[in-house]
Design an enzyme around this catalytic site. Structure first.
Site, PDB file in Angstrom:
ATOM      1  N   ASN A  11       6.711  39.240  50.298  1.00 43.89           N
ATOM      2  CA  ASN A  11       7.243  38.024  50.949  1.00 43.89           C
ATOM      3  C   ASN A  11       7.241  38.378  52.418  1.00 43.89           C
ATOM      4  O   ASN A  11       8.000  39.255  52.841  1.00 43.89           O
ATOM      5  CB  ASN A  11       8.638  37.775  50.398  1.00 43.89           C
ATOM      6  CG  ASN A  11       9.198  36.391  50.622  1.00 43.89           C
ATOM      7  OD1 ASN A  11      10.405  36.247  50.503  1.00 43.89           O
ATOM      8  ND2 ASN A  11       8.391  35.390  50.914  1.00 43.89           N
ATOM      9  N   ASN A  58      11.783  28.677  57.239  1.00 47.88           N
ATOM     10  CA  ASN A  58      10.606  28.522  56.376  1.00 47.88           C
ATOM     11  C   ASN A  58       9.412  28.069  57.209  1.00 47.88           C
ATOM     12  O   ASN A  58       9.572  27.590  58.342  1.00 47.88           O
ATOM     13  CB  ASN A  58      10.913  27.469  55.301  1.00 47.88           C
ATOM     14  CG  ASN A  58      11.966  27.932  54.307  1.00 47.88           C
ATOM     15  OD1 ASN A  58      11.922  29.062  53.808  1.00 47.88           O
ATOM     16  ND2 ASN A  58      12.947  27.074  54.045  1.00 47.88           N
ATOM     17  N   CYS A  67      17.973  34.703  52.861  1.00 46.08           N
ATOM     18  CA  CYS A  67      16.649  35.183  52.479  1.00 46.08           C
ATOM     19  C   CYS A  67      16.821  36.632  52.032  1.00 46.08           C
ATOM     20  O   CYS A  67      17.125  37.496  52.865  1.00 46.08           O
ATOM     21  CB  CYS A  67      15.692  35.089  53.659  1.00 46.08           C
ATOM     22  SG  CYS A  67      14.057  35.730  53.304  1.00 46.08           S
ATOM     23  N   ARG A 211      11.222  26.414  48.447  1.00 49.93           N
ATOM     24  CA  ARG A 211      11.492  25.256  49.317  1.00 49.93           C
ATOM     25  C   ARG A 211      10.997  25.583  50.733  1.00 49.93           C
ATOM     26  O   ARG A 211      11.255  26.666  51.227  1.00 49.93           O
ATOM     27  CB  ARG A 211      13.000  25.007  49.335  1.00 49.93           C
ATOM     28  CG  ARG A 211      13.453  23.968  50.302  1.00 49.93           C
ATOM     29  CD  ARG A 211      14.944  23.808  50.315  1.00 49.93           C
ATOM     30  NE  ARG A 211      15.649  24.999  50.822  1.00 49.93           N
ATOM     31  CZ  ARG A 211      16.938  24.978  51.135  1.00 49.93           C
ATOM     32  NH1 ARG A 211      17.653  23.894  50.958  1.00 49.93           N
ATOM     33  NH2 ARG A 211      17.533  26.095  51.574  1.00 49.93           N
ATOM     34  N   CYS A 219      10.524  35.841  45.923  1.00 46.18           N
ATOM     35  CA  CYS A 219      11.647  35.213  46.647  1.00 46.18           C
ATOM     36  C   CYS A 219      12.893  35.994  46.256  1.00 46.18           C
ATOM     37  O   CYS A 219      13.314  35.980  45.089  1.00 46.18           O
ATOM     38  CB  CYS A 219      11.758  33.748  46.234  1.00 46.18           C
ATOM     39  SG  CYS A 219      13.182  32.913  46.957  1.00 46.18           S
TER      40      CYS A 219
HETATM   41  N1  LIG Z   1      12.686  29.230  50.900  1.00 45.15           N
HETATM   42  C1  LIG Z   1      14.098  29.646  50.887  1.00 45.15           C
HETATM   43  C2  LIG Z   1      14.391  30.560  52.074  1.00 45.15           C
HETATM   44  C3  LIG Z   1      13.699  31.891  51.959  1.00 45.15           C
HETATM   45  C4  LIG Z   1      14.247  32.648  50.812  1.00 45.15           C
HETATM   46  C5  LIG Z   1      13.335  33.698  50.225  1.00 45.15           C
HETATM   47  N2  LIG Z   1      12.187  34.073  50.998  1.00 45.15           N
HETATM   48  C6  LIG Z   1      14.115  34.930  49.815  1.00 45.15           C
HETATM   49  O1  LIG Z   1      13.585  36.064  49.893  1.00 45.15           O
HETATM   50  O2  LIG Z   1      15.292  34.760  49.388  1.00 45.15           O
HETATM   51  C7  LIG Z   1      14.981  28.408  51.039  1.00 45.15           C
HETATM   52  O3  LIG Z   1      14.565  27.457  51.687  1.00 45.15           O
HETATM   53  O4  LIG Z   1      16.108  28.443  50.518  1.00 45.15           O
END
Ligand SMILES: N[C@H](CCC[C@H](N)C(=O)O)C(=O)O
Length: 314
Positions: A11, A58, A67, A211, A219
């Protein structure tokens, strides 16, 4: 400005250190258009009460409250900057404890980060459905009659479905619904990260449509939420859960104390290189690699070693 390109379980983010700026959403979108590998921007700025403040944006420019993979990279950055092995990082909804942990494999730095707060209240995602206040391990008829879904905020919003190998290997079902939930819809007014979880002999496999981004290799908040849901569903035992994903593997420590949960996400925090971004850059080289690290080859050796664990998915 100088940016560090980092990843947690592939990521991948640019990490910016400096004061808060109004244009982080626009900066993130510009960087994503210049480097399609990135899943967002992490910002590290001064905090009045902790070692640093992290924000995460994002690739669509939206800001998230947390994150997990990104926090591991920020944890490494701040610990190395301060010469410490434990730190406290301010995030939108909580100050989170982070710490350096023994290398996962030669040349692969590992950090552990607290994931908190956790809430199963639909109002905390937010999610609106059938006047319910929680939704745990039940099918959502408007999606599918079979898949048991759980809605949880950690604190960003996650919808976690337990699925078999076939749905796990055919992402079109997940992609369709994730795209719907992240557009105009009656259920998730702020969108939601949608994860499909498949039990393994040892641990679980998680794939997430994020998202504001789309499918990513991993994620962190989703993997931790999926590990918690899998413990509550009796798929795995509370304690250390191995969570595999297209970008590698993390360990989630899931503890429950009378309905209160202590979650910790441990995994790699890899540096890929240092870049210079010059927004006014002429001749198109706004984004320039100025120093590459050799950490990715170490990470790929680690991935090779664990590849057998997901062979059962076919
Ligand atoms: N797309 C996620 C944010 C990044 C989270 C993800 N990259 C992680 O490692 O927790 C959101 O809008 O809630």
């Amino acid at each position: 400005m100088e940016l560090l390109k980092v990843h947690g379980s592939m990521n991948t983010f640019f990490l910016y250190e400096g004061d808060d700026r109004e244009d982080f959403p626009q900066l993130t979108k510009r960087l994503a258009s210049l480097d399609p590998e990135i899943d967002g921007l992490l910002t590290v700025s001064p905090s009045k009460r902790t070692h640093a403040k992290m924000r995460v944006f994002n690739t669509d420019g939206s800001e998230a409250s947390m994150c997990g993979n990104g926090l591991r990279c920020v944890a490494r950055f701040v610990c190395e900057r301060e010469g410490i092995e434990q730190a406290l990082i301010e995030t939108m909804k909580a100050d989170l404890a982070v710490q350096k942990e023994p290398e996962i494999d030669a040349g692969v730095e590992m950090y552990g980060v607290e994931i908190s707060p956790v809430s199963f209240q639909l109002s905390d995602l937010p999610m609106a459905y059938d006047q319910q206040t929680e939704w745990q391990q039940q099918a959502l008829p408007f999606i599918d009659a079979e898949i048991p879904f759980t809605a949880v905020a950690v604190p960003n919003p996650h919808l976690i479905g337990i699925v078999g190998k076939d749905l796990q290997k055919d992402p079109s079902h997940q992609e369709k619904w994730a795209a719907y939930f992240n557009g105009d819809n009656p259920y998730f007014s702020d969108g939601v990260n949608l994860s499909y979880v498949t039990p393994l002999k040892e641990g679980i496999f998680v794939r997430t449509y994020e998202r504001g981004v789309g499918f990513t290799d991993a994620c962190g908040t989703a993997m931790t939420a999926s590990a918690l849901v899998s413990c509550l569903a009796g798929i795995v035992s509370f304690g250390d859960v191995s969570v595999y994903n297209p970008g590698g593997m993390v360990n989630c420590s899931i503890k429950s104390d009378g309905g209160e949960y202590q979650l910790k996400l441990s995994g790699n925090a890899s540096y890929l290189g240092v870049y210079r971004f010059d927004a006014t850059g002429d001749d198109g080289n706004e984004l320039e690699l100025i120093k590459q690290t050799d950490e990715q080859s170490a990470y790929e050796r680690f991935i090779e070693k664990i590849s057998g664990a997901t062979a059962e998915l076919g």
